[in-house]
Design an enzyme around this catalytic site. Sequence first.
Site, PDB file in Angstrom:
ATOM      1  N   GLU A 111       0.837  -1.211   0.000  1.00 31.22           N
ATOM      2  CA  GLU A 111       0.000   0.000   0.000  1.00 31.22           C
ATOM      3  C   GLU A 111       0.870   1.259   0.000  1.00 31.22           C
ATOM      4  OE1 GLU A 111      -2.329  -1.460   3.325  1.00 31.22           O
ATOM      5  OE2 GLU A 111      -4.128  -1.344   2.100  1.00 31.22           O
ATOM      6  N   GLU A 131      -4.180  -9.714   3.568  1.00 28.40           N
ATOM      7  CA  GLU A 131      -4.957  -9.443   4.790  1.00 28.40           C
ATOM      8  C   GLU A 131      -6.089 -10.431   5.016  1.00 28.40           C
ATOM      9  OE1 GLU A 131      -3.699  -7.228   2.786  1.00 28.40           O
ATOM     10  OE2 GLU A 131      -2.944  -5.506   3.927  1.00 28.40           O
TER      11      GLU A 131
HETATM   12  N1  COA Z   1       3.434  -7.801  11.871  1.00 29.40           N
HETATM   13  C1  COA Z   1       4.135  -8.154  12.974  1.00 29.40           C
HETATM   14  N2  COA Z   1       5.081  -9.105  12.978  1.00 29.40           N
HETATM   15  C2  COA Z   1       5.348  -9.710  11.819  1.00 29.40           C
HETATM   16  C3  COA Z   1       4.655  -9.407  10.637  1.00 29.40           C
HETATM   17  C4  COA Z   1       3.676  -8.398  10.690  1.00 29.40           C
HETATM   18  N3  COA Z   1       2.999  -8.023   9.621  1.00 29.40           N
HETATM   19  N4  COA Z   1       5.129 -10.198   9.647  1.00 29.40           N
HETATM   20  C5  COA Z   1       6.073 -10.963  10.202  1.00 29.40           C
HETATM   21  N5  COA Z   1       6.205 -10.672  11.505  1.00 29.40           N
HETATM   22  C6  COA Z   1       7.168 -11.246  12.451  1.00 29.40           C
HETATM   23  C7  COA Z   1       6.806 -12.675  12.808  1.00 29.40           C
HETATM   24  O1  COA Z   1       5.901 -12.718  13.887  1.00 29.40           O
HETATM   25  C8  COA Z   1       8.159 -13.234  13.157  1.00 29.40           C
HETATM   26  O2  COA Z   1       8.463 -12.799  14.457  1.00 29.40           O
HETATM   27  P1  COA Z   1       9.283 -13.751  15.449  1.00 29.40           P
HETATM   28  O3  COA Z   1      10.601 -14.005  14.784  1.00 29.40           O
HETATM   29  O4  COA Z   1       9.371 -12.944  16.691  1.00 29.40           O
HETATM   30  O5  COA Z   1       8.471 -14.984  15.590  1.00 29.40           O
HETATM   31  C9  COA Z   1       9.102 -12.516  12.223  1.00 29.40           C
HETATM   32  O6  COA Z   1       8.410 -11.339  11.788  1.00 29.40           O
HETATM   33  C10 COA Z   1       9.505 -13.293  10.997  1.00 29.40           C
HETATM   34  O7  COA Z   1       8.307 -13.769  10.376  1.00 29.40           O
HETATM   35  P2  COA Z   1       8.241 -15.233   9.745  1.00 29.40           P
HETATM   36  O8  COA Z   1       6.861 -15.406   9.239  1.00 29.40           O
HETATM   37  O9  COA Z   1       8.750 -16.213  10.734  1.00 29.40           O
HETATM   38  O10 COA Z   1       9.305 -15.111   8.574  1.00 29.40           O
HETATM   39  P3  COA Z   1       9.230 -15.642   7.087  1.00 29.40           P
HETATM   40  O11 COA Z   1      10.474 -15.235   6.446  1.00 29.40           O
HETATM   41  O12 COA Z   1       8.856 -17.092   7.077  1.00 29.40           O
HETATM   42  O13 COA Z   1       8.008 -14.895   6.396  1.00 29.40           O
HETATM   43  C11 COA Z   1       6.633 -13.021   5.759  1.00 29.40           C
HETATM   44  C12 COA Z   1       8.046 -13.494   6.229  1.00 29.40           C
HETATM   45  C13 COA Z   1       6.668 -11.517   5.739  1.00 29.40           C
HETATM   46  C14 COA Z   1       6.336 -13.553   4.361  1.00 29.40           C
HETATM   47  C15 COA Z   1       5.565 -13.563   6.754  1.00 29.40           C
HETATM   48  O14 COA Z   1       5.960 -13.212   8.060  1.00 29.40           O
HETATM   49  C16 COA Z   1       4.197 -12.986   6.527  1.00 29.40           C
HETATM   50  O15 COA Z   1       3.478 -13.481   5.691  1.00 29.40           O
HETATM   51  N6  COA Z   1       3.847 -11.981   7.322  1.00 29.40           N
HETATM   52  C17 COA Z   1       2.515 -11.436   7.310  1.00 29.40           C
HETATM   53  C18 COA Z   1       2.339 -10.481   6.177  1.00 29.40           C
HETATM   54  C19 COA Z   1       0.970  -9.874   6.262  1.00 29.40           C
HETATM   55  O16 COA Z   1      -0.021 -10.516   6.483  1.00 29.40           O
HETATM   56  N7  COA Z   1       0.958  -8.569   6.065  1.00 29.40           N
HETATM   57  C20 COA Z   1      -0.259  -7.852   6.148  1.00 29.40           C
HETATM   58  C21 COA Z   1      -0.480  -7.476   7.551  1.00 29.40           C
HETATM   59  S1  COA Z   1      -1.878  -6.465   7.691  1.00 29.40           S
END
Ligand code: COA
Length: 761
Positions: A111, A131
Amino acid sequence: MSDADKAVPVSLVRHGRIGLLCIDHPPVNALSVATVAGLDAKVAAFEADSSLDGLLIWCAGRTFVAGGDIAQFDAPDFTAAPYNRILARIEASERLVVAVLHGTALGGGLELALACHYRVAVPGTRVGLPEIKLGLLPGSLGSQRLPRACGADLALDLMLSGRMLDAEAALAAGIVDALVPGEPLAAGLHFLEGLLEGLAPPRRLSTLSAPVAGLPPDFFARALQRATQERARYPAAAAIVQAVEAAATLPFAEGEAVEAALLAACVASPESRALRHLFFAERQAARVPGLPSGITPRALHTAGVVGAGTMGRRIAMSLADAGLPVTLVEASGAALAEGLASVRAQYEASAAAGWLQPDQVARRMGLIAGTLDYGALAGCELVIEAVVEDMALKQQVCARLGQTCKPGAIIATNTSTLDVEVLAEACGRPHDFAGLHFRNPANGGRLIEVVRGSATAPDVLMTAMHLARRLGKVAVVTGVCFGFIGNRMAEAYLRESEFLLMEGVSPARLDAVMQAYGMAMGPCRMLDLAGIDTGARIVLEYGKAGGLPPDPAYRAVVRTLFMLGRLGCKSGAGYYRYPDGEPVADPETERICAALGRAHGIARRTDMTDAEIIERLIFPLINEAAKLLEEGVACRPADIDMVWTAGYGFPDYLGGPVWQADSIGLPRVKAGLERYARLRGNPYDYWDISPLLAALAQSGQRLSDWSAPPPAAEAPADAAAPGGQAQGHAPISHAPISFPPDSRSVQSRIQSGPKPPQSVH
Ligand code: COA
């Protein structure tokens, strides 16, 4: 730079005529309050510095902004408005603003990029608005700007699926303007300099209309109908359709208001709260309590599997799918040939469905080497036994593996219920031993329960957690008890299912009610698919180990169906008949259940409500969850929710059994357990309430918030060393059981014989 400056996650530095705005908030640059405040300040600084001709927004670390900080949606005063106002100012800038993307630009990150005048991505970047997976819609104008960038059709698809697009696809769709090779900062800078030289004008998505050419006039009406009918339990789906329709039909400002109202409703919805809880539960499960720091996993380049039956062959496939060479050992040539043929057939079916390329089938088959020779396992770094659920046989296999496998190799059992301590002892190398309970189908299911024996070495546990991630699965660590977390709870659930059947509820009604509740499958259908023989053997093995209650009606249905050869789908009849592979209600099953009910003095009921069916199954599930926490078998409440949502078909939008317990209210659960104890009688302690649940219900606390008390002060400093109870691992309480005394370990809570009946079944 002072320490205070370093703590600010956003910086702005000058590079000639260009401002470089960097977000540096590890691990994934999520938009925390501090990040948004920093962005606000640095955008203001850019606005105030008229000597800058353009702004490049980039991120440090492994990724561009991966989204809003999910934890912040729980804040009572959460609103996206401050962030949205910053995005509006970025877009309104008269000077060029470019975002350079790398890693995963997701949610609030995409965004942000969509508010910039141009977006470029380095190869390997992926973009998306995921989301919906959190029960939300994109709330920072993603639902309004993305349709204007790539058309309403694709935007709707991306938002409803939550899937990511790779950089090439994003370029083709018009979501990014160019792919730029190299390091993000240098590549983005080069691109922006080119734009400035060419006097490119700012481009603002909010001023464009969303392309809808070619879409049928009822496109949104039909999409809304599908969302409300097919995804009724996920309200964000309908909200997304409404928001994208607003983008396609209303001026931007009006669409913005629609999005804001829909977001507020989604953020507050119980479904979204549950899904957000599971997002963190999944990541928390990966952190094993009590592991000393600095532990590294053991090397894992080759694996072995013993047993080419349903579980073994699928475990082998799961390992091969992740690129690991697998030695698959069987006792007979015929069983091995059948197992390998089944593996090939499954891969070929995947290829026929277009999920695999023919060369992938060949490569994966090439990774699985079948043999009758245990000696072939000598070079493997991990061997998983997956022979039938028979303690004596598994002990023999584990003993043989202990002698065959090389020093340092990990030996694991895929048992779904049996005592891992006994098998660890049988193997002779208990520190190298752990349980790896794959859920069926092992190559498709998401869950692995990693069973930690009292001697399991920390690096064995760590290797198991890494392996699960490599296989694309969620691993949850559990202590040793009958059935671990998942099957121990399932036992309570299935016990009550069978009593309901004997009270006159038909399998079809039982399944329909539980499916309407949200379970992926009702209990009868689940057992038919898993195999009645598998279900019955678990009960019989537990009986052999002395663990069953002295109740002749206990799991009488599954044992009788097994005796009658009704093995479920595989034999054409179980709870249902399967004349053409599809389940058909079978009056014979109802007759069997009625006869069993009469034989065991269980009164038939004609007044059974759907609500009672649900409570009779879900309340014991919750009660068992609380017992597992008390006993220290489950480390954390959220681990139980992970096990049941990832492996047992519990609906994710209800958050898992523990989350559900708190949503229902612990006092209500406790009162329900007491009511059913009165109604059904409690001669075998089935309705005994977990002291933890009772205490929390009394004090008004949530089970989800409970954490195990810290280890006793006198715990030895080296408690986490092999052979010791790991430091920080929830202590085993003096309360109930795991396995019965004659099977090896602690005392059984169902050993003490029946209490005088309070009322007869
Ligand atoms: N908000 C807060 N924390 C987040 C986050 C977010 N949007 N996205 C990732 N994190 C944190 C995880 O909780 C994790 O924390 P930890 O190490 O303390 O457990 C850390 O970041 C790493 O995330 P992880 O998922 O383990 O790493 P990854 O490399 O496998 O995947 C992403 C990375 C970004 C692809 C995955 O974390 C993801 O899909 N995140 C959500 C994205 C999302 O939904 N965004 C829209 C939010 S409104």
